[in-house]
Design a protein around this motif. Structure first.
Motif: not given
Lengths: 296, 314
Positions: A170-171, A200-201, A289-293
């Protein structure tokens, strides 16, 4: 005008009844959470009540001795089993997850994911039987720290594997395309681009596996056996907290302090599991949050 | 050449789960010594006869019955509760509230099964023995299967069902919740725009659309219940006989595996019988999980269209 509005908005008795059903469901359904939360609170309350009055520093620092004593040996044993089995499961699971997400063909990836899910569905005692017959008996390892840890690592492997796979799969696609488009090799992409995003995941999966591994009993009973003292070698039998509960929970109350020791072990397990769950939540939040960022 | 070798080596970790599954099956088959117990293996008479092993009889039916009764009832209760929880999370609760409440369901999954067991055995069992089971007998005793006798200590099938229900609720809730979230939002909005209430949309649109996910919850929840070992062993009483009623003590397949291996160490036919029981248990969970996973994977790959992603919601 009024009549038209009534028929449009529908204040007829029939509409009011339909709306009432909906509203009451909205009010009542959330109360089912009580059926989940109350048992949890009851569990925490009673286990704390049974464990804490006699809990002391000695509980953590002395070995069990027959019918009384502390929990030092099993605590060290649990930690060692957990360290070894998590290391094995993480090594295999992260490597396998990266391969599945990045290198495997579509069909191969589907097969790997399916078999990993099937392995996750094998009952813990069946994995324990495998450990006993294959590792303890046929390989001749005997009931030992290493046999228990390897057996447990097979049981917790699917949890690490799935999170690592999911993390790398999902990257965001544009990161991957940008990186490969600028001429990096796939290994460079994984190390420099995907890994920081996925970490993190991946850690989440490792913590989940630790929480599950720490709480398991059945894979260890016949592979790690039991020991009042911390193990002195990989080939020595080892005690662990869940095993202490299993051995002591139904001893007669008049006999000694075994039942209290079992409750103390349960209390320690519960606290650690709740802390691990919190860690998983917090890391999950960072990941989201990181993915959203990445997109804003 | 080197690259091909590296690629081949890289696939090994990915193939290990399959390898472990195969190793588990092979080991169990080998451990049975291929001993044939004939039809009596599916009988209800389980007597290891440790004094004279040649007289031993190994019929697994009592364990199968105990496992099925507890699993089916736990599954029914867990599904009902999960549906209510999932509907609350997805449709009825404000997002902030479900963010606070949903983690409690996940926490249930994290509690070790021995902790459920010791809590059930010491704290909950007396409540069943003194209050719940006698009440059931008093008011519902006329129903066949609920007539008693009451086990004074409170261990037995009802307590096992309660503990199992709590243990599989997180599994079924997650699956039902995710399948409800996968329903295209446009479908919901069409329903609401036509004048249906929220509940009518849920009943006529969301639940039918999410049916596959519900089936996965049924199957995977059942698979989890059947395989649960330690907690059930601690609260069901472990009596090797057919239960006289739904309030009686019983014994499950995983319970027999975990509780009897140590008495079988030196008796070959006993070990063989336990290994065969393990194979039966493995096959049941394997088939159930196989079917359940097929339902899950199909909802994931289904193309959902432009307006369909509800993931942004709670």
């Amino acid at each position: 005008m009024n009549a038209t509005e009534d028929s449009l908005v529908g204040t007829s008795a029939r509409f009011r009844r339909r709306r009432r059903v909906d509203r009451w469901l909205g009010r009542l359904l959330p109360f089912t959470f009580l059926l989940v939360i109350l048992p949890l609170l009851d569990m925490v309350y009673w286990i704390a009540t049974r464990a804490l009055p006699t809990f002391s520093w000695a509980t953590l620092t002395t070995n069990p001795s027959g019918t009384s004593g502390g929990l030092y040996g099993p605590i060290v044993g649990s930690a060692e089993i957990l360290a070894i089995s998590t290391t094995i499961a993480a090594a295999i699971g992260i490597a396998g997850g990266i391969y599945t997400a990045e290198f495997a063909s579509e069909r191969m990836a589907a097969t790997v994911r399916f078999t990993t899910n099937l392995l996750a569905g094998v009952p813990s005692i069946v994995v324990g039987y495998f450990g006993y017959f294959a590792l303890v008996l046929y390989f001749g390892w005997g009931a030992s720290l290493i046999a228990g840890s390897v057996t447990l690592s097979i049981f917790i492997l699917p949890y690490v594997f799935r999170s690592a796979d999911l993390a790398f799969a999902s990257v965001p696609k544009d990161l991957r395309e940008a990186s490969l488009g600028m001429g990096s090799t796939r290994v460079q992409y994984i190390r420099r681009v995907a890994f920081p995003v996925a970490l993190p995941q991946v850690l989440n999966g490792v913590f989940l596996a630790m929480a599950i591994g720490l709480g398991e009993t059945a894979p260890l009973l016949y592979t790690a056996f039991w020991n009042n003292f911390p193990p002195t070698g990989l080939n020595q039998p080892v005690g662990y907290l869940t095993g202490l509960i299993w051995n002591y929970y139904d001893e007669p109350l008049s006999f000694g302090t075994e039942v209290t020791m079992a409750f103390q072990a349960a209390f320690i397990l519960m606290v650690v599991v709740i802390v691990l769950n919190l860690a998983i939540r917090i890391i999950g939040g960072i990941y989201a949050r990181r993915l959203r960022g990445l997109y804003h | 050449m080197l690259r091909r070798l590296a690629r081949w080596a890289g696939s090994i970790p990915a193939l290990l789960p399959l390898g472990f599954l195969a190793a588990i099956v092979l080991t169990l088959v080998f451990a049975t010594g291929l001993e044939n117990f004939g039809l009596s293996f599916f009988g209800t008479d389980w007597n290891p006869s440790t004094g004279d092993p040649s007289k031993a009889v190994f019929g697994i039916m009592t364990f199968v019955v105990g496992t099925l009764i507890t699993s089916v009832f736990a599954l029914v209760f867990a599904l009902g509760l999960s549906l209510a929880l999932a509907l609350s999370i997805v449709f009825y609760l404000p997002p902030r509230m479900s963010q606070v409440l949903a983690p409690f369901v996940d926490l249930l999954a994290g509690i070790p099964s021995v902790v459920y067991g010791i809590w059930g055995f010491w704290i909950v069992a007396p409540v069943f023995g003194e209050t719940i089971n006698p009440t059931i007998v008093r008011y519902l005793g006329w129903i066949p299967g609920l007539q008693g006798p009451v086990i004074a200590s409170g261990v037995g099938i009802p307590l096992a069902i309660l503990i199992l229900t709590l243990m599989i609720v997180p599994v079924t809730t997650t699956l039902i919740r995710d399948s409800l979230r996968a329903v295209p939002q446009a479908l919901d909005e069409s329903g609401l725009a036509l004048g249906a209430t929220r509940w009518e949309v849920i009943r006529r649109v969301d639940i039918p659309y999410a049916k596959r996910g519900m089936w996965s919850a049924v199957l995977l929840g059942f698979g989890r219940a059947v395989g649960e070992t330690v907690a059930v062993f601690m609260v069901i009483g472990d009596a090797t006989k057919l239960p006289a009623s739904l309030l009686d003590v019983s014994y499950t397949m995983p319970g027999a595996l975990v509780g009897q291996l140590d008495s079988a160490f030196i008796q070959p036919n006993y070990l063989h019988a336990l290994a065969e029981l393990a194979i039966v248990l493995f096959l049941i969970t394997f088939v159930v999980n196989f079917a359940g996973r097929r339902f899950v994977s199909r909802i994931v790959v289904r193309p959902t269209g432009a307006l369909s992603v509800r993931g942004a919601g709670p």
